[in-house]
Design an enzyme around this catalytic site. Structure first.
Site, PDB file in Angstrom:
ATOM      1  N   ASP A  29     -24.703   4.370  19.651  1.00  0.00           N
ATOM      2  CA  ASP A  29     -26.120   3.972  19.636  1.00  0.00           C
ATOM      3  C   ASP A  29     -26.532   3.689  18.189  1.00  0.00           C
ATOM      4  OD1 ASP A  29     -28.921   4.981  21.558  1.00  0.00           O
ATOM      5  OD2 ASP A  29     -29.042   4.165  19.535  1.00  0.00           O
ATOM      6  N   ASP A  57     -28.816  -2.000  21.794  1.00  0.00           N
ATOM      7  CA  ASP A  57     -28.235  -1.201  20.716  1.00  0.00           C
ATOM      8  C   ASP A  57     -27.332  -0.068  21.187  1.00  0.00           C
ATOM      9  OD1 ASP A  57     -30.038   0.835  21.470  1.00  0.00           O
ATOM     10  OD2 ASP A  57     -30.272   1.458  19.383  1.00  0.00           O
ATOM     11  N   GLU A  58     -26.894  -0.123  22.451  1.00  0.00           N
ATOM     12  CA  GLU A  58     -26.007   0.960  22.851  1.00  0.00           C
ATOM     13  C   GLU A  58     -24.926   0.527  23.828  1.00  0.00           C
ATOM     14  OE1 GLU A  58     -27.881   3.944  25.770  1.00  0.00           O
ATOM     15  OE2 GLU A  58     -29.528   3.165  24.591  1.00  0.00           O
TER      16      GLU A  58
HETATM   17  P1  TTP Z   1     -33.490   3.152  20.922  1.00  0.00           P
HETATM   18  O1  TTP Z   1     -32.002   3.269  20.750  1.00  0.00           O
HETATM   19  O2  TTP Z   1     -34.146   3.916  22.005  1.00  0.00           O
HETATM   20  O3  TTP Z   1     -34.207   3.593  19.599  1.00  0.00           O
HETATM   21  P2  TTP Z   1     -33.844   3.306  18.109  1.00  0.00           P
HETATM   22  O4  TTP Z   1     -32.524   2.641  17.963  1.00  0.00           O
HETATM   23  O5  TTP Z   1     -34.993   2.546  17.507  1.00  0.00           O
HETATM   24  O6  TTP Z   1     -33.826   4.746  17.520  1.00  0.00           O
HETATM   25  P3  TTP Z   1     -32.700   5.872  17.638  1.00  0.00           P
HETATM   26  O7  TTP Z   1     -32.282   6.126  16.243  1.00  0.00           O
HETATM   27  O8  TTP Z   1     -33.375   7.030  18.257  1.00  0.00           O
HETATM   28  O9  TTP Z   1     -31.611   5.288  18.485  1.00  0.00           O
HETATM   29  O10 TTP Z   1     -33.893   1.626  21.082  1.00  0.00           O
HETATM   30  C1  TTP Z   1     -33.221   0.541  20.443  1.00  0.00           C
HETATM   31  C2  TTP Z   1     -34.167  -0.581  20.097  1.00  0.00           C
HETATM   32  O11 TTP Z   1     -34.813  -1.065  21.261  1.00  0.00           O
HETATM   33  C3  TTP Z   1     -35.273  -0.138  19.166  1.00  0.00           C
HETATM   34  O12 TTP Z   1     -34.908  -0.240  17.809  1.00  0.00           O
HETATM   35  C4  TTP Z   1     -36.399  -1.051  19.540  1.00  0.00           C
HETATM   36  C5  TTP Z   1     -36.156  -1.414  20.982  1.00  0.00           C
HETATM   37  N1  TTP Z   1     -37.115  -0.656  21.842  1.00  0.00           N
HETATM   38  C6  TTP Z   1     -38.268  -1.295  22.279  1.00  0.00           C
HETATM   39  O13 TTP Z   1     -38.467  -2.470  21.994  1.00  0.00           O
HETATM   40  N2  TTP Z   1     -39.152  -0.571  23.036  1.00  0.00           N
HETATM   41  C7  TTP Z   1     -38.975   0.729  23.367  1.00  0.00           C
HETATM   42  O14 TTP Z   1     -39.805   1.353  24.046  1.00  0.00           O
HETATM   43  C8  TTP Z   1     -37.761   1.380  22.920  1.00  0.00           C
HETATM   44  C9  TTP Z   1     -37.507   2.820  23.270  1.00  0.00           C
HETATM   45  C10 TTP Z   1     -36.874   0.645  22.168  1.00  0.00           C
HETATM   46 MG    MG Z   2     -30.786   3.369  18.923  1.00  0.00          MG
END
Ligand code: TTP
Ligand code: MG
Length: 379
Positions: free
Chosen positions: A29, A127-128
């Protein structure tokens, strides 16, 4: 982005003794993805509380937080929160407009790195991704090394940090990837399940949302340890479907796997893992001959004819390639197949990284009804 592999609440699950213990799964992730990209491209944002979202929110009061930097998270700013609330919690927050095309491009480059290992891979959001690494590593120490390697590849080529969780099920790998964020690796070995879940707040289990968590807490169940000592029957009695699910997560009994394309193409192959050094060409050639013979003998034994030779190479940095060469006709001719194999594989044996796996095989194979007659016999 929260997105879960399917099959969480499988009502027809019956407890048994099998677990996924033999599997080693990874969940990768990207850390604060959109925000990290923006910081990478504008170093002035580094170290500041930052949200990606509507840059006019201070005036229009509209929009939600797409993601936030860890500095902003310290103020309680979270994804999905109205921008206006984020500004209230952290008035000095920097706001950056999202650049979706850019994020998509960078995401696909990161995913290309993961794809290059040729392992079962399931990309579940921008992103995962999940990767089943069971075939590439024998134990968690090697899985850890592999994770370090993946992280450094992504860092070097895209400048981004990711967090990686490793565990016996996809669900545990996912929970683990969140555990040491950012830039972390967390291993959860099959014999460490109790220790891992004991202090884990139940809301960290994917699928347990805010509402279920509040309900659980109200009944005194906040952490894994509060539910760990119940038997399967007891937990069902107590919490129904949710209990069934939590039980399976904590005992590594969730069964979702990475769906692999099982194209029903028949093939024969043999591979071998070893510790090779750069330039060990003779050593590699011995392996090639040995693996070729094993595959070829299986071809003969089954009286198969093949149309395609396949090779697989894994370098010491775990990068894995496959190459194949098709022949004009189906054949069972040892010399022809051997020559094709050697020509195909030779260039890779000189690689500076050194090799850790060689595979050799044949695909597009079939039984030929009329006995094969070598061309020479016509003359
Ligand atoms: P996530 O992997 O949930 O969050 P993140 O990568 O920003 O943070 P973390 O370090 O906790 O992994 O989401 C990935 C991307 O998806 C995030 O950068 C932006 C987008 N996203 C949205 O557009 N809306 C949302 O509600 C969420 C949760 C994520
Ligand atoms: Mg993330």
């Amino acid at each position: 982005m929260m997105s879960f592999p399917s099959g969480y609440f499988e009502e027809d699950y019956k407890p048994n003794n099998s677990t996924q213990e033999s599997k080693i799964n990874m969940h990768i992730d990207i850390d604060m993805f959109y925000a990290q990209v923006e910081i990478l491209l504008n170093s002035e944002l580094k170290g500041k509380p930052l949200v990606v979202g509507n840059p006019r929110a201070r005036i229009t009061k509209r929009g939600v937080v797409l993601t936030s930097s860890y500095e902003a998270r310290k103020f309680g700013v979270k994804s999905g929160m109205p921008m206006i609330e984020a500004i209230k919690l952290c008035p000095q927050v920097e706001i950056v407009k999202p650049r979706y095309n850019l994020y998509r491009q960078i995401s696909s480059k990161v995913m290309d790195i993961l794809k290059s290992y040729n392992l079962p891979l399931k990309i579940t959001s921008i992103d995962e991704a999940y990767m089943d690494v069971s075939s590439i590593v024998d134990n968690y120490d090697d899985a850890n090394k592999f994770a370090i390697e993946i992280k450094s590849k992504i860092k070097t080529s895209e400048g981004l940090t990711v967090s990686i969780g490793i565990g016996p099920t996809l669900t545990i790998a996912k929970i683990a990837s969140d555990y040491n964020k950012p830039d972390g690796i967390k291993l959860v070995k099959p014999n460490e399940l109790d220790a891992f879940f004991s202090d884990l707040p139940l809301i960290k289990i994917p699928g347990i949302g805010k509402k279920s968590y509040e309900r659980l807490k109200a009944r005194g169940y906040s952490y894994g340890k509060d539910l760990m000592n119940y038997s399967y029957d007891e937990i069902i009695q107590l919490l129904g479907n949710t209990g069934n699910y939590i039980y399976r997560v904590m005992h590594a009994k969730t069964t979702n796997t990475i769906g692999v394309n099982h194209g029903k193409r028949k093939s024969i192959s043999n591979e071998s893992t070893f510790i090779g050094k750069p330039g060990d060409i003779n050593y590699y050639m011995q392996k090639v001959y040995y693996l070729f013979d094993r595959s070829f003998n299986r071809l003969l034994k089954g009286n198969w004819y093949t149309h395609t030779v396949n090779i697989k190479i894994r370098f010491n940095d775990f990068k894995t390639i496959t190459r194949s060469k098709s022949i004009d006709a189906f054949t069972q001719d040892r010399d022809i197949l051997r020559e094709i194999t050697i020509n195909l594989i030779k260039p890779y044996l000189k690689d500076k990284r050194g090799l850790r796996l060689i595979g050799i095989g044949f695909s597009n194979i079939k039984h030929v009804k009329n006995k094969y007659v070598p061309l020479e016999e016509f003359f």
